[in-house]
Design a protein around this motif. Sequence first.
Motif, mmCIF file in Angstrom:
data_model
loop_
_atom_site.group_PDB
_atom_site.id
_atom_site.type_symbol
_atom_site.label_atom_id
_atom_site.label_comp_id
_atom_site.label_asym_id
_atom_site.label_seq_id
_atom_site.Cartn_x
_atom_site.Cartn_y
_atom_site.Cartn_z
ATOM 1 N N SER A 28 0.848 -1.193 0.000
ATOM 2 C CA SER A 28 0.000 0.000 0.000
ATOM 3 C C SER A 28 0.880 1.238 0.000
ATOM 4 O O SER A 28 2.058 1.178 0.325
ATOM 5 N N TYR A 38 -5.104 2.242 -0.696
ATOM 6 C CA TYR A 38 -5.149 1.247 -1.761
ATOM 7 C C TYR A 38 -5.945 1.803 -2.937
ATOM 8 O O TYR A 38 -6.713 2.745 -2.786
ATOM 9 N N HIS A 42 -5.759 -3.152 -6.106
ATOM 10 C CA HIS A 42 -5.578 -3.946 -4.885
ATOM 11 C C HIS A 42 -6.751 -4.887 -4.637
ATOM 12 O O HIS A 42 -6.573 -5.970 -4.085
#
Length: 124
Positions: A28, A38, A42
């Motif tokens: 992240s 994110y 992701h």
Amino acid sequence: MRIGELSTRTGVSRRSLRYYEDQGLLVSSRSPSGQRHYDDEHVERVRLIQAFLAAGMSTSTIAAMVPCMAKPSRGGAHRALEIMGRERARLSSAIDDLAAARSALDHLIEVNREYLAQSTGAEP
């Protein structure tokens, strides 16, 4: 998005998401205050990690495939295929071992039933 939203969108606990980061499966960005951030990619990465975990792969094995997931390429696809092939062979071996153990246990159960039948005069 922050970790709570990623958790909601993927159905994966915040604790698991932090664990994925600790294992190098997920990266992240961080805000100046240290909060994880994110993006939509992701969400797909977490779903892929979940699929690999459901297929019996360890996080360390999945971590070996992270470069293949981060920058898809033919070479990366070949590497991922090699890793998944090894994992399949490992699972097949484990299944064979379990089947052999089950057969051995079935034999012991039958021997025990025969013993009981002989000692009581009843049918097994």
